[in-house]
Scaffold this motif. Structure first.
Motif, short mmCIF file in Angstrom:
data_model
loop_
_atom_site.label_atom_id
_atom_site.label_comp_id
_atom_site.label_asym_id
_atom_site.label_seq_id
_atom_site.Cartn_x
_atom_site.Cartn_y
_atom_site.Cartn_z
N UNK A 51 38.52 39.97 28.28
CA UNK A 51 38.69 39.24 27.02
C UNK A 51 39.67 39.95 26.09
N UNK A 52 39.76 41.26 26.20
CA UNK A 52 40.64 42.02 25.32
C UNK A 52 42.11 41.89 25.71
N UNK A 53 42.34 41.44 26.93
CA UNK A 53 43.72 41.34 27.42
C UNK A 53 44.34 42.68 27.73
N UNK A 59 40.16 52.41 43.07
CA UNK A 59 41.35 51.80 42.49
C UNK A 59 41.77 52.49 41.19
N UNK A 60 41.18 53.65 40.92
CA UNK A 60 41.52 54.42 39.73
C UNK A 60 41.25 53.66 38.43
N UNK A 61 40.08 52.99 38.38
CA UNK A 61 39.65 52.36 37.14
C UNK A 61 40.24 51.00 36.86
N UNK A 62 40.69 50.29 37.90
CA UNK A 62 41.35 49.00 37.69
C UNK A 62 40.41 47.80 37.67
N UNK A 63 39.14 47.99 37.97
CA UNK A 63 38.22 46.86 38.06
C UNK A 63 37.65 46.48 36.68
N UNK A 64 37.23 45.24 36.58
CA UNK A 64 36.55 44.76 35.37
C UNK A 64 35.10 45.22 35.40
N UNK A 65 34.67 45.80 34.30
CA UNK A 65 33.30 46.31 34.24
C UNK A 65 32.47 45.66 33.14
N UNK A 77 45.76 45.21 32.76
CA UNK A 77 46.98 44.62 33.33
C UNK A 77 46.79 44.02 34.71
N UNK A 78 45.62 44.27 35.31
CA UNK A 78 45.37 43.75 36.66
C UNK A 78 44.69 42.39 36.62
N UNK A 79 44.40 41.90 35.43
CA UNK A 79 43.96 40.52 35.27
C UNK A 79 45.22 39.68 35.12
N UNK A 80 45.61 39.02 36.20
CA UNK A 80 46.91 38.37 36.28
C UNK A 80 46.72 36.88 36.58
N UNK A 81 47.43 36.04 35.85
CA UNK A 81 47.43 34.61 36.13
C UNK A 81 48.58 34.29 37.08
N UNK A 82 48.26 33.63 38.18
CA UNK A 82 49.27 33.22 39.16
C UNK A 82 49.41 31.70 39.10
N UNK A 83 50.62 31.22 38.87
CA UNK A 83 50.82 29.78 38.74
C UNK A 83 52.21 29.38 39.20
N UNK A 84 52.27 28.28 39.96
CA UNK A 84 53.54 27.63 40.32
C UNK A 84 53.79 26.44 39.41
N UNK A 85 53.02 26.36 38.33
CA UNK A 85 53.09 25.27 37.36
C UNK A 85 52.72 23.92 37.97
N UNK A 86 51.87 23.95 38.98
CA UNK A 86 51.27 22.74 39.51
C UNK A 86 49.99 22.52 38.72
N UNK A 87 49.85 21.39 38.05
CA UNK A 87 48.70 21.20 37.15
C UNK A 87 47.36 21.47 37.84
N UNK A 88 46.58 22.35 37.21
CA UNK A 88 45.23 22.63 37.69
C UNK A 88 45.13 23.58 38.86
N UNK A 89 46.25 24.14 39.33
CA UNK A 89 46.22 24.97 40.53
C UNK A 89 46.43 26.46 40.25
N UNK A 90 46.49 26.86 39.01
CA UNK A 90 46.65 28.27 38.69
C UNK A 90 45.38 29.04 39.05
N UNK A 91 45.52 30.35 39.26
CA UNK A 91 44.37 31.21 39.54
C UNK A 91 44.51 32.48 38.70
N UNK A 92 43.41 32.97 38.21
CA UNK A 92 43.41 34.23 37.47
C UNK A 92 42.75 35.29 38.34
N UNK A 93 43.49 36.34 38.64
CA UNK A 93 42.93 37.45 39.41
C UNK A 93 42.04 38.29 38.49
#
Length: 334
Positions: free
Chosen positions: A27-29, A15-21, A32-48
């Motif tokens: 933690x540094x933010x 993946x050309x260095x895209x993984x968390x190591x 860019x591939x650490x992405x939060x996906x949310x439909x704004x349904x409480x408690x149902x978000x997921x972080x890739x």
């Protein structure tokens, strides 16, 4: 001997260095591939979090299973067939992807390791356009200013001259006739012609035009990403030679405004592969890449098969009686 950490290194490489190591990577933010996906349904978000989700980095790995989505069925299949590590394309959520129980308990019980990739894998290869028979000369991942609104404009391959040629290409590559035969066998065996299966029910389909309609240049969209009739007008104005609108992964159904707009603009409109075919589009290349990186490890592909069965015909006679009794005795309206 291949270890879990070697699998992570392989995934990071392909993946050309895209993984968390390390914790710093998320933690540094700065990843860019650490992405939060949310439909704004409480408690149902997921972080890739691309990379290792659960498992001991020092644990040996002899067998890897590549899949689109991790489920309890996949976990059970992995454990029963000697899989050490599961690599899911889609993000993994605690309990939601493990039968409602905690990942650490379920995967820990079976000694399984799991990884995820998703957005970190997207964009690494031109597989979806190739499968659909065109070569893009324009690509956008945020068309109309909408993040994730992927659009291609491409010229079809020389061997494709009609819409029917593209449909035939997809059917051949996806082995559609085999899926049809499997469904026919199941319907015959269970004496029920009302059973449906995803890959057959959501096959490539022509919404506007016919199999004989000429086809030279396409706009390739993914309707679930936010593409609108206004976007279609704009991109056709920018590429007036386009004759075909192609939708894949997701699709639209009769009554959708994109169909009316395609007719208005004189375009063919074709639905190509559904999301159920992504195991071939992304899973098979990933499995091959892993085998290239880790030649001593056995790699298998988990393909889902989802069927729809009428309630009155589900399971055995005993199960049907069980379901009726439990519903009547315990789940009745009070």
């Amino acid at each position: 001997m291949t270890l879990v950490k070697d699998v992570l290194t392989a995934l990071d490489d392909l993946t050309n260095g895209r993984c968390l190591k390390s914790p710093y990577d998320w933690a540094s933010g700065k990843n860019p591939w650490v992405v939060t996906k949310s439909s704004n349904i409480p408690g149902k978000a997921i972080v890739e979090m691309p990379g290792l989700v659960w498992g001991d980095p020092e644990k040996p790995v002899k067998k890897i299973a590549v899949m689109m989505t991790m489920t309890e069925s996949a976990i059970e299949l992995a454990a029963a067939t000697g899989v050490d590590a599961m690599i899911a394309h889609h993000p993994i959520g605690d309990a939601s992807n493990s039968g409602g129980v905690l990942l650490k308990y379920y995967l820990g019980l079976y000694g399984l390791t799991c990884f995820e990739l998703h957005e970190a894998f997207h964009g690494l290869h031109p597989g979806i356009p190739w499968l659909h028979g065109h070569k893009p000369h324009f690509a956008s991942v945020n068309y109309g200013g909408i993040p994730g609104n992927i659009v291609y404009v491409g010229d079809v391959f020389p061997e494709i001259s009609t819409v029917g040629d593209m449909i035939a290409r997809l059917d051949r590559l996806m082995n559609a006739s085999s899926d049809e035969k499997m469904l026919a066998l199941e319907r015959n065996h269970r004496q029920c012609d009302r059973i449906e299966e995803t890959s057959v029910a959501a096959r490539a389909k022509i919404l506007v035009g016919s199999v004989d309609s000429p086809m030279k240049k396409v706009v390739h969209i993914f309707p679930h990403c936010g593409f609108t009739p206004e976007h279609l007008e704009k991109i056709i104005a920018e590429n007036p030679e386009v004759d075909t609108l192609l939708a894949s992964i997701s699709r639209v159904y009769p009554g959708h405004p994109l169909i009316e707009k395609a007719e208005e603009l004189g375009l063919n409109f074709v639905c190509g592969n559904s999301h159920a075919m992504e195991i071939f589009e992304n899973g098979v290349p990933l499995a091959n890449a892993l085998k290239n990186h880790l030649p001593d490890v056995e790699v298998v592909v988990f393909r889902e098969r989802m069927t729809s069965v009428p309630l009155e015909l589900i399971g055995s006679e005993g199960i049907r009686e069980y379901g009726s009794r439990i519903a009547g005795e315990y789940l009745h309206r009070k």
